[in-house]
Design a protein around this motif. Structure first.
Motif, PDB file in Angstrom:
ATOM      1  N   TYR A  85       2.977 -14.516 -25.652  1.00 59.29           N
ATOM      2  CA  TYR A  85       3.023 -15.924 -26.056  1.00 59.29           C
ATOM      3  C   TYR A  85       3.490 -16.048 -27.500  1.00 59.29           C
ATOM      4  CZ  TYR A  85       0.543 -17.286 -21.816  1.00 59.29           C
ATOM      5  OH  TYR A  85       0.202 -17.520 -20.509  1.00 59.29           O
ATOM      6  N   VAL A  86       4.280 -17.089 -27.743  1.00 66.01           N
ATOM      7  CA  VAL A  86       4.774 -17.423 -29.083  1.00 66.01           C
ATOM      8  C   VAL A  86       4.345 -18.851 -29.393  1.00 66.01           C
ATOM      9  CG1 VAL A  86       6.834 -17.779 -30.502  1.00 66.01           C
ATOM     10  CG2 VAL A  86       6.733 -15.855 -28.902  1.00 66.01           C
ATOM     11  N   THR A  87       3.972 -19.114 -30.648  1.00 64.05           N
ATOM     12  CA  THR A  87       3.579 -20.451 -31.063  1.00 64.05           C
ATOM     13  C   THR A  87       4.796 -21.253 -31.513  1.00 64.05           C
ATOM     14  OG1 THR A  87       1.383 -19.724 -31.747  1.00 64.05           O
ATOM     15  CG2 THR A  87       2.189 -21.787 -32.670  1.00 64.05           C
ATOM     16  N   TYR A  88       4.937 -22.440 -30.954  1.00 60.66           N
ATOM     17  CA  TYR A  88       6.028 -23.346 -31.300  1.00 60.66           C
ATOM     18  C   TYR A  88       5.448 -24.652 -31.838  1.00 60.66           C
ATOM     19  CZ  TYR A  88       9.056 -20.280 -28.589  1.00 60.66           C
ATOM     20  OH  TYR A  88       9.746 -19.188 -28.108  1.00 60.66           O
ATOM     21  N   TRP A  89       6.214 -25.298 -32.734  1.00 63.53           N
ATOM     22  CA  TRP A  89       5.832 -26.584 -33.312  1.00 63.53           C
ATOM     23  C   TRP A  89       6.933 -27.607 -33.057  1.00 63.53           C
ATOM     24  CZ3 TRP A  89       1.261 -27.736 -35.822  1.00 63.53           C
ATOM     25  CH2 TRP A  89       0.453 -26.663 -36.179  1.00 63.53           C
ATOM     26  N   GLY A  90       6.505 -28.852 -32.862  1.00 67.05           N
ATOM     27  CA  GLY A  90       7.450 -29.951 -32.808  1.00 67.05           C
ATOM     28  C   GLY A  90       7.834 -30.404 -34.202  1.00 67.05           C
ATOM     29  N   GLN A  91       8.737 -31.377 -34.254  1.00 66.84           N
ATOM     30  CA  GLN A  91       9.270 -31.832 -35.534  1.00 66.84           C
ATOM     31  C   GLN A  91       8.383 -32.891 -36.185  1.00 66.84           C
ATOM     32  OE1 GLN A  91      10.212 -32.967 -32.648  1.00 66.84           O
ATOM     33  NE2 GLN A  91      10.351 -35.206 -32.888  1.00 66.84           N
ATOM     34  N   GLY A  92       7.440 -33.423 -35.434  1.00 67.32           N
ATOM     35  CA  GLY A  92       6.518 -34.408 -35.973  1.00 67.32           C
ATOM     36  C   GLY A  92       6.926 -35.835 -35.648  1.00 67.32           C
ATOM     37  N   THR A  93       5.907 -36.682 -35.511  1.00 65.14           N
ATOM     38  CA  THR A  93       6.136 -38.118 -35.306  1.00 65.14           C
ATOM     39  C   THR A  93       5.137 -38.879 -36.188  1.00 65.14           C
ATOM     40  OG1 THR A  93       6.329 -39.887 -33.656  1.00 65.14           O
ATOM     41  CG2 THR A  93       4.584 -38.270 -33.289  1.00 65.14           C
ATOM     42  N   GLN A  94       5.617 -39.908 -36.856  1.00 65.89           N
ATOM     43  CA  GLN A  94       4.789 -40.626 -37.815  1.00 65.89           C
ATOM     44  C   GLN A  94       3.939 -41.684 -37.127  1.00 65.89           C
ATOM     45  OE1 GLN A  94       4.407 -40.050 -41.121  1.00 65.89           O
ATOM     46  NE2 GLN A  94       2.897 -41.708 -41.239  1.00 65.89           N
ATOM     47  N   VAL A  95       2.664 -41.689 -37.478  1.00 61.54           N
ATOM     48  CA  VAL A  95       1.745 -42.742 -37.043  1.00 61.54           C
ATOM     49  C   VAL A  95       1.231 -43.449 -38.293  1.00 61.54           C
ATOM     50  CG1 VAL A  95      -0.475 -43.226 -35.967  1.00 61.54           C
ATOM     51  CG2 VAL A  95       1.078 -41.554 -34.933  1.00 61.54           C
ATOM     52  N   THR A  96       1.433 -44.758 -38.348  1.00 67.20           N
ATOM     53  CA  THR A  96       0.972 -45.556 -39.477  1.00 67.20           C
ATOM     54  C   THR A  96       0.070 -46.666 -38.957  1.00 67.20           C
ATOM     55  OG1 THR A  96       3.005 -45.107 -40.705  1.00 67.20           O
ATOM     56  CG2 THR A  96       1.659 -46.959 -41.460  1.00 67.20           C
ATOM     57  N   VAL A  97      -1.163 -46.685 -39.487  1.00 65.29           N
ATOM     58  CA  VAL A  97      -2.136 -47.703 -39.083  1.00 65.29           C
ATOM     59  C   VAL A  97      -2.363 -48.631 -40.275  1.00 65.29           C
ATOM     60  CG1 VAL A  97      -4.403 -48.156 -38.112  1.00 65.29           C
ATOM     61  CG2 VAL A  97      -3.208 -46.015 -37.578  1.00 65.29           C
ATOM     62  N   SER A  98      -1.890 -49.851 -40.136  1.00 65.65           N
ATOM     63  CA  SER A  98      -1.948 -50.774 -41.266  1.00 65.65           C
ATOM     64  C   SER A  98      -1.845 -52.207 -40.764  1.00 65.65           C
ATOM     65  CB  SER A  98      -0.799 -50.486 -42.241  1.00 65.65           C
ATOM     66  OG  SER A  98      -0.776 -51.451 -43.281  1.00 65.65           O
ATOM     67  N   SER A  99      -2.510 -53.100 -41.482  1.00 65.11           N
ATOM     68  CA  SER A  99      -2.398 -54.521 -41.153  1.00 65.11           C
ATOM     69  C   SER A  99      -1.295 -55.172 -41.993  1.00 65.11           C
ATOM     70  CB  SER A  99      -3.734 -55.224 -41.388  1.00 65.11           C
ATOM     71  OG  SER A  99      -4.181 -55.008 -42.713  1.00 65.11           O
TER      72      SER A  99
END
Length: 121
Positions: free
Chosen positions: A107-121
């Motif tokens: 097994y090899v560990t892989y990572w995604g590129q990321g996705t931004q989550v912003t919680v704000s009013s």
């Protein structure tokens, strides 16, 4: 070549919900551990939730009862349902997976590129 592609991030108001998806593609024989991590500006990357083959799950204390991780092995996809979102959930969310390719035997560990989550009013 294996790739992890995340989707589903965005801007949401406090108390709202988002569903993140992470799809693995390539020459995949099996996936053992899949998980979501997040990193806020100026902070270290931290585990949010993880799910092993067999559906054994693990959550950070800060998200227990609000987030749910699940996986669809037929689609090589892991999901993160995020409810009751708070401003301190704001971060870049990264998918991680331990993947064995056909013929490799490990097994090899892989990572995604990321996705931004912003919680704000």
């Amino acid at each position: 070549q294996v790739q992890l592609v995340e989707s589903g991030g965005g801007l949401v108001q406090p108390g709202g919900s988002l569903r993140l998806s992470c799809a693995a593609s390539g020459s995949i024989f099996s996936i053992y551990d899949m998980g979501w991590y997040r990193q806020a500006p100026g902070k270290q990357r931290e585990l949010v939730a993880a799910i092993k083959s067999g559906d054994n799950t693990n959550y950070a204390d800060s998200v227990k009862g609000r987030f749910t991780i699940s996986r669809d092995d037929a689609k090589n996809t892991v999901y993160l349902q995020m409810n009751s979102l708070r401003p301190d959930d704001t971060a870049a969310y990264y998918c991680k997976a331990q993947i064995s390719q056909y013929g490799s035997g490990y097994y090899v560990t892989y990572w995604g590129q990321g996705t931004q989550v912003t919680v704000s009013s």
